[in-house]
Every structure is written in structure tokens, then in C-alpha cells.
Design a protein around this motif. Structure first.
Motif, short mmCIF file in Angstrom:
data_model
loop_
_atom_site.label_atom_id
_atom_site.label_comp_id
_atom_site.label_asym_id
_atom_site.label_seq_id
_atom_site.Cartn_x
_atom_site.Cartn_y
_atom_site.Cartn_z
N GLN A 387 0.86 -1.19 0.00
CA GLN A 387 0.00 0.00 0.00
C GLN A 387 0.90 1.24 0.00
OE1 GLN A 387 -3.16 0.04 2.94
NE2 GLN A 387 -3.38 -2.20 2.84
N ILE A 388 0.72 2.07 -1.06
CA ILE A 388 1.56 3.25 -1.22
C ILE A 388 0.69 4.49 -1.30
CG2 ILE A 388 3.21 4.42 -2.74
CD1 ILE A 388 4.21 1.70 -3.63
N ASP A 389 1.04 5.51 -0.56
CA ASP A 389 0.38 6.82 -0.65
C ASP A 389 1.23 7.69 -1.58
OD1 ASP A 389 -0.61 9.39 -0.34
OD2 ASP A 389 -1.19 9.04 1.74
N SER A 390 0.76 7.83 -2.84
CA SER A 390 1.56 8.56 -3.83
C SER A 390 1.62 10.05 -3.54
CB SER A 390 1.00 8.31 -5.23
OG SER A 390 -0.36 8.68 -5.29
N ASN A 391 0.65 10.57 -2.81
CA ASN A 391 0.67 12.00 -2.47
C ASN A 391 1.73 12.30 -1.40
OD1 ASN A 391 -1.47 12.65 -4.23
ND2 ASN A 391 -2.97 11.97 -2.72
N LYS A 392 1.78 11.45 -0.37
CA LYS A 392 2.75 11.65 0.70
C LYS A 392 4.10 11.01 0.37
CE LYS A 392 -0.64 11.89 4.44
NZ LYS A 392 -1.09 11.29 5.74
N ARG A 393 4.16 10.27 -0.76
CA ARG A 393 5.38 9.55 -1.14
C ARG A 393 5.81 8.63 -0.01
NH1 ARG A 393 5.01 10.19 -6.46
NH2 ARG A 393 5.47 12.28 -7.21
N THR A 413 14.02 8.05 -10.14
CA THR A 413 13.70 6.67 -10.54
C THR A 413 12.30 6.23 -10.12
OG1 THR A 413 14.69 5.81 -8.50
CG2 THR A 413 16.12 5.99 -10.45
N GLY A 414 11.64 7.02 -9.27
CA GLY A 414 10.33 6.63 -8.76
C GLY A 414 10.40 5.48 -7.77
N LEU A 415 11.58 5.29 -7.14
CA LEU A 415 11.81 4.17 -6.23
C LEU A 415 11.50 4.55 -4.78
CD1 LEU A 415 13.04 1.23 -6.08
CD2 LEU A 415 15.19 2.37 -5.46
N TYR A 444 14.90 -3.72 4.94
CA TYR A 444 14.38 -2.73 3.99
C TYR A 444 13.86 -3.44 2.74
CZ TYR A 444 18.44 -3.20 0.90
OH TYR A 444 19.38 -3.69 0.04
N VAL A 445 12.98 -2.76 2.05
CA VAL A 445 12.45 -3.28 0.80
C VAL A 445 12.37 -2.12 -0.19
CG1 VAL A 445 10.01 -2.90 1.43
CG2 VAL A 445 10.58 -4.62 -0.29
N GLN A 446 12.68 -2.41 -1.45
CA GLN A 446 12.59 -1.40 -2.51
C GLN A 446 11.44 -1.76 -3.44
OE1 GLN A 446 16.60 -1.61 -4.10
NE2 GLN A 446 17.24 0.17 -2.88
N ILE A 447 10.63 -0.76 -3.74
CA ILE A 447 9.42 -0.99 -4.54
C ILE A 447 9.09 0.27 -5.34
CG2 ILE A 447 7.76 -0.23 -2.78
CD1 ILE A 447 7.31 -3.35 -4.95
N THR A 448 8.43 0.11 -6.45
CA THR A 448 7.95 1.26 -7.24
C THR A 448 6.46 1.10 -7.46
OG1 THR A 448 8.30 0.22 -9.40
CG2 THR A 448 10.16 1.44 -8.46
N GLU A 449 5.79 2.19 -7.74
CA GLU A 449 4.36 2.13 -8.02
C GLU A 449 4.08 1.31 -9.29
OE1 GLU A 449 1.98 5.83 -7.26
OE2 GLU A 449 3.98 6.69 -6.98
N LYS A 450 4.99 1.37 -10.25
CA LYS A 450 4.80 0.61 -11.48
C LYS A 450 4.84 -0.89 -11.21
CE LYS A 450 6.23 2.19 -15.40
NZ LYS A 450 7.02 2.63 -16.59
N VAL A 451 5.74 -1.33 -10.32
CA VAL A 451 5.81 -2.75 -9.97
C VAL A 451 4.52 -3.18 -9.29
CG1 VAL A 451 6.94 -4.44 -8.46
CG2 VAL A 451 8.31 -2.88 -9.86
N VAL A 452 3.98 -2.35 -8.40
CA VAL A 452 2.72 -2.67 -7.72
C VAL A 452 1.59 -2.78 -8.75
CG1 VAL A 452 1.01 -1.85 -6.05
CG2 VAL A 452 3.45 -1.58 -5.57
N GLN A 453 1.56 -1.86 -9.73
CA GLN A 453 0.53 -1.91 -10.77
C GLN A 453 0.65 -3.18 -11.60
OE1 GLN A 453 1.20 1.76 -12.89
NE2 GLN A 453 -0.28 2.90 -11.66
N ARG A 454 1.89 -3.52 -11.98
CA ARG A 454 2.10 -4.72 -12.79
C ARG A 454 1.72 -5.98 -12.01
NH1 ARG A 454 5.41 -4.79 -17.20
NH2 ARG A 454 6.54 -6.65 -16.51
N ALA A 455 2.05 -6.02 -10.73
CA ALA A 455 1.70 -7.17 -9.90
C ALA A 455 0.18 -7.28 -9.75
CB ALA A 455 2.38 -7.06 -8.54
N SER A 456 -0.48 -6.13 -9.59
CA SER A 456 -1.94 -6.13 -9.49
C SER A 456 -2.57 -6.65 -10.77
CB SER A 456 -2.45 -4.72 -9.19
OG SER A 456 -1.93 -4.24 -7.98
N TYR A 457 -2.00 -6.23 -11.91
CA TYR A 457 -2.52 -6.69 -13.20
C TYR A 457 -2.29 -8.18 -13.37
CZ TYR A 457 -3.44 -6.75 -18.20
OH TYR A 457 -3.96 -7.03 -19.44
#
Length: 551
Positions: A387-393, A413-415, A444-457
């Protein structure tokens, strides 16, 4: 030549068809010709092509445009040459009935009718960028969808590599051909003083001697010599020949195949530096190179979109481009062409068409893009639970429900880098899947919003609903085979993007027409088997068929 509409749309009292005996009439009216005349021919919008002709009424009128378009479709449907098509129209009453030309005292076609019409279409496309034939084939497809009562909410898409009819050439052959073509052009102008020490290119045997008859180890020296000749020609000719296509191709091939070294010498580029869009053959300058599924392809690529349901399928949209055009780009262009849909529409394709940008664009247009796979690195499905809050980053929760105590975001990088309590990650059963790394005091874990979108898809694709939708895509994979085996798309007798697209359009139209005629014939047979129609005189059997179909 002025434009006039075709007034011969129905049988007249003096129509030659009415003079036939009853047996011949019966054969015609129960053949493909009846379906073509009643369903296909009226769907052709001849007014669309009025721009190809003059507004001056005093000039000679055009050949009936709908009859010409119909003839070109029949040409592809029956795999005929222009001469065979003309012979069929002149001698076969079925062709005349299908094209509504039985009322003409003389058939309105000549041996140049079809080539001249194609030339008009080509020149209009070059001048305006508008492909009238493409527009017409897609407009006819919409008519067929309504006739077959196909629900337009499900579409499937696939592409086909189309080979150029030009010969496959080596680098040496390409460069030599461009130089030779330019030298022949200069020779025709009579300015032979510009060809000093290059007259051998005019010798018929020089090509074989230069390219084929010498040892392989001499190739590099021969290639360097041809490059030197090309540069000499460019320096001598310059402005005087600049507008000629031979000169432009010579300049292009030098830019694509050569480079200047540190000493100022023009040398061949390394093979890896030559782009797929480079010239493949001077006789087909639009063709490009692409390697797909382990096969080398030189030419073009077609993209096909079928509208499908239990009532059948029709190719309602298509495109055609150089083969370096990607499937993902086709997908984006198709979605933009479809535009905002009033009702939810599903577009099914394979993994090469997908990207997060295409999925988002489709959603904006009320289209659900369903692909059979994802291209690129496949994420783990569990990463969809971040779960990512893109507004609060900020990363709010990990898949296990733990809240990071710190999140760092990298704008370039959007990371996201989320720091978590080591104890919560150390024994977590999801650690291997989410990608968390343990450190001395934390994790620690590294994640991007694009990876979350692709995983959801990817998570959606694994559902039963999406698996059943992806199975529907299999039917469209037969189209490339049909286009190759039945319509010989790899052997079109033309070269160049726009000319070959014209032939491709007619082949797509022929596929749709054949599907409609097949359905019409099946309907006719079923009605006749039931004994609902025993004879016909004034009443068209097809009008009866259509009334029963609507009822």
C-alpha cells in the motif's frame, strides 16, 4: 474525369439477367453472387471516393466506383490477376450480377480500370495523407457487424509480419546498387564527365564480378571501394541531382552504413551500429528489418482487431506500418482510434501489447485491456499487496500488514525504500516474495508504483474470469495463417508502404466479405431445408432471408 454516382443499383426492365433461362437464374440466385449483390455491394460508399475525380461535369464520367471497389474485393476473394478479373466480369454472369452491371449494354471496365484506380488512391494518399480505402474497409466492417448482429463489446488483436517482395541484400549489394543506380541516372543525362573512373558500373557483368565472383576475404576492400565511389559521386553531383530519388537513397545509405574515423576517413559502420530502419533494398526503401520469435523479417507489419461473439467475428480495425513498429505502439494507437466507449469494451491481446501506460489509457476510454502475459521482468503477485500513498510519497503497509518506520523516495527513478523492523521481517513467510533485505539492525524493501501496478494486473490475469477471456484470443491467431496461405500476403506484387497497404486493405476486406457470404449461405440453406421457400419470382430470396433473420 468527373465523378458521378452509379445509378444502376437495381434490375431494370431491359436487364440482361431477366433474359436468362430459369435454370441459369436459379444457379445465380443461389450462389455467392446474390449475397454479394444484396449485402456487400450496397455497403460500399462510393461518395467517399468523389475527391479522386474532377468537379467539372463536362468531362468524361468515371467508372462506377462501387463496382470497381467490389471488383477489387472479388479479385482477392478468388485470388485473380487483373486480367483474370476482367475476363470473369466480361464472361461470368455471377460477377456481373454481384456488381450490379447486368443492366449495362457493355461492361464498364477495361484492362486499365483497376490499375488506374489504384494509382488515383495512391497519389491521393501521398498528397493528403488520407487513406480512403482503409476508411472504406473499416466502414464496411461496421455494416457487417450490424448485419451479423455481433456485440461490439469484445475485441481481440494480433499482428502479422508481412515480407517485402524485394530481394534480401548484403551490405555490399545495397551500397553497390545505390551507386550503380545513381551512375545509370547520370549516364542518361549525358554528363559522363562526372563518371570518371566509375564507368565500369555501367557494365552488365561488373555487378557479378564485384559482389559474387571474388573471395570472401576481399569483401571488406570491395566494400571500402564502393563507399569511396559513393562519396565521390555525392561530392561531384550535389545540388544538381539533389531532388532525384536515386541521389536521396545514395545519401541515406551512406549515413546509415558508414561513419568517419579519427583520421577523417569514411569507413563501414560496425554491424551492431546499423539500425533496423536502415535501407534493406533500394527497390523498396520503406521496408525495415525486425527479428521476431527467432525469425528475421524484412518488410512490414499489419495489426488486426476483430470484433467477436457467438454470432461470428469481423475485422473491424487494422493498421499497417514498417515492421519496426512495435505491438505496444499498435495497442496505444488502437485504443486512441477506438476512443471513449459508451459501454464497457474488452480488448484481448497477447503480452507484447501490454504496458502500464496502455492499461491506463484503455481504462480512461472505458476499455479493459486483457493480455495473456506481461512483457519484461515479471513481478511476484504478492507485491500487489503493498500500500503506497503517492501523495505523501510513503509506503503505508507491506504485504504482511507491517508499517515501515521510515520511507525514502527517489524522484529520478520513482523508487521507494521502506525501512522496517528487523524482527517483523526476519521470520515473515512472505519475505522471499516481497523482496525484503535484512541488515544488522533493520530490514528494507525497494518498490515502485509501477511494480505494484504490474503485480496487481498479473493478479487479475490469474483469475478464472481473465483466463476465460484470454482463451478467446486464440481465434485471432488464425488470421496470419489465412492471410499467408489463402491471400498470399507475403507475395504482393507491389513495393513500398502505401502501395502494399492498399493490397493489404483489400485482403482484409475479402476476409470479412467471405465471412458474411458464408453466414448468408448457411442461413439460406437452413431456410430451404425447412421448406419455407419453394420458389421465387419477383420477391428476392435475400429480402425474405433478411426479414426472417430480423424476426
Amino acid at each position: 474525369m468527373s465523378f458521378t454516382t452509379n445509378e444502376s443499383q437495381q434490375l431494370s426492365l431491359e436487364d440482361s439477367f431477366l433474359n436468362l433461362n430459369d435454370r441459369t437464374k436459379k444457379f445465380v440466385l443461389t450462389s455467392w453472387a446474390k449475397g454479394f449483390a444484396d449485402v456487400i455491394f450496397p455497403a460500399i460508399n462510393e461518395q467517399r471516393f468523389s475527391v479522386l475525380y474532377s468537379d467539372t461535369k463536362a468531362s468524361r464520367p468515371n467508372n462506377p466506383v462501387n463496382a470497381v471497389i467490389g471488383s477489387l474485393i472479388l479479385k482477392e476473394l478468388f485470388n485473380l490477376t487483373d486480367d483474370e478479373l476482367l475476363a470473369s466480369i466480361l464472361c461470368d454472369i455471377r460477377f456481373q450480377y454481384a456488381l450490379n452491371t447486368t443492366s449495362f449494354k457493355e461492361q464498364p471496365f477495361s484492362d486499365r480500370t483497376f490499375s488506374r484506380f489504384r494509382e488515383r488512391l495512391y497519389l491521393y494518399t501521398v498528397e493528403t495523407g488520407v487513406d480512403l480505402l482503409h476508411e472504406e474497409m473499416e466502414a464496411m466492417a461496421e455494416v457487417f457487424v450490424k448485419y451479423l448482429n455481433i456485440n461490439p463489446s469484445v475485441k481481440r488483436m494480433d499482428s502479422i509480419m508481412v515480407s517485402s517482395s524485394s530481394k534480401k541484400m548484403s551490405r555490399l549489394e545495397i551500397l553497390y546498387s545505390c551507386v550503380q543506380n545513381m551512375i545509370k541516372t547520370v549516364n542518361r543525362t549525358g554528363e559522363n564527365q562526372l563518371l570518371k573512373n566509375m564507368e565500369h558500373y555501367l557494365n552488365e557483368e561488373d555487378r557479378n564480378e564485384t559482389i559474387y565472383y571474388r573471395k570472401n576475404e576481399e569483401i571488406s576492400s570491395r566494400l571500402q571501394q564502393v563507399i569511396a565511389d559513393a562519396n565521390t559521386l555525392i561530392a561531384k553531383l550535389d545540388d544538381a541531382y539533389f531532388e532525384l530519388p536515386e541521389y536521396q537513397l545514395l545519401r541515406r545509405v551512406l549515413l546509415e552504413q558508414t561513419e568517419t574515423d579519427s583520421n577523417g576517413n569514411v569507413i563501414p559502420k560496425a554491424k551492431k551500429s546499423i539500425t533496423p530502419s536502415s535501407l534493406q533494398n533500394p527497390s523498396d526503401p520503406d521496408a525495415t528489418y525486425r527479428s521476431k520469435a527467432g525469425k528475421d523479417n524484412k518488410g512490414y507489419v499489419g495489426n488486426l482487431v476483430e470484433t467477436v461473439d457467438e454470432n461470428g467475428s469481423i475485422i473491424t480495425a487494422y493498421d499497417y506500418a514498417v515492421n519496426s513498429h512495435s505491438d505496444s505502439s499498435f495497442c496505444k494507437e488502437t485504443i486512441e482510434k477506438l476512443g471513449l466507449q459508451e459501454t464497457k469494451t474488452t480488448l484481448i491481446a497477447d503480452g507484447a501489447y501490454t504496458s502500464t501506460e496502455n492499461v491506463d489509457l484503455a481504462a480512461e476510454n472505458n476499455i479493459e485491456l486483457v493480455t495473456t502475459a506481461l512483457i519484461g521482468k515479471t513481478p511476484d503477485i504478492i507485491q500487489a499487496s503493498f500500500q503506497i500513498d503517492s501523495n505523501k510519497r510513503e509506503v503505508i503497509k507491506c504485504p504482511a500488514g507491517n508499517k515501515p518506520y521510515k520511507t525514502s523516495y527517489y524522484e529520478e527513478t520513482g523508487l521507494y525504500r521502506a525501512s522496517l523492523n528487523k524482527k517483523s521481517c526476519e521470520h515473515c513467510p512472505l519475505r522471499e516474495q516481497c523482496g525484503a533485505k535484512l541488515q544488522k539492525k533493520s530490514a528494507y524493501v525497494q518498490i515502485t508504483e509501477k511494480v505494484v501496478q504490474r503485480a496487481s494486473y498479473l493478479q487479475k490475469l490469474s483469475s478464472e474470469e481473465y483466463r476465460s477471456l484470454s482463451k478467446k484470443r486464440n481465434g485471432v491467431e488464425g488470421l496470419p495463417s489465412v492471410l499467408r496461405r489463402r491471400y498470399h500476403v507475403d507475395n504482393m506484387p507491389v513495393r513500398g508502404l502505401m502501395r502494399s497497404k492498399m493490397w493489404f486493405s483489400l485482403k482484409v476486406g475479402a476476409i470479412n466479405v467471405k465471412r458474411v457470404l458464408k453466414r448468408v449461405l448457411m442461413l439460406l440453406i437452413s431456410i430451404m431445408k425447412k421448406g419455407e421457400i419453394l420458389f421465387f419470382k419477383k420477391q428476392s430470396i435475400f429480402k425474405t432471408v433478411m426479414r426472417l433473420k430480423v424476426a
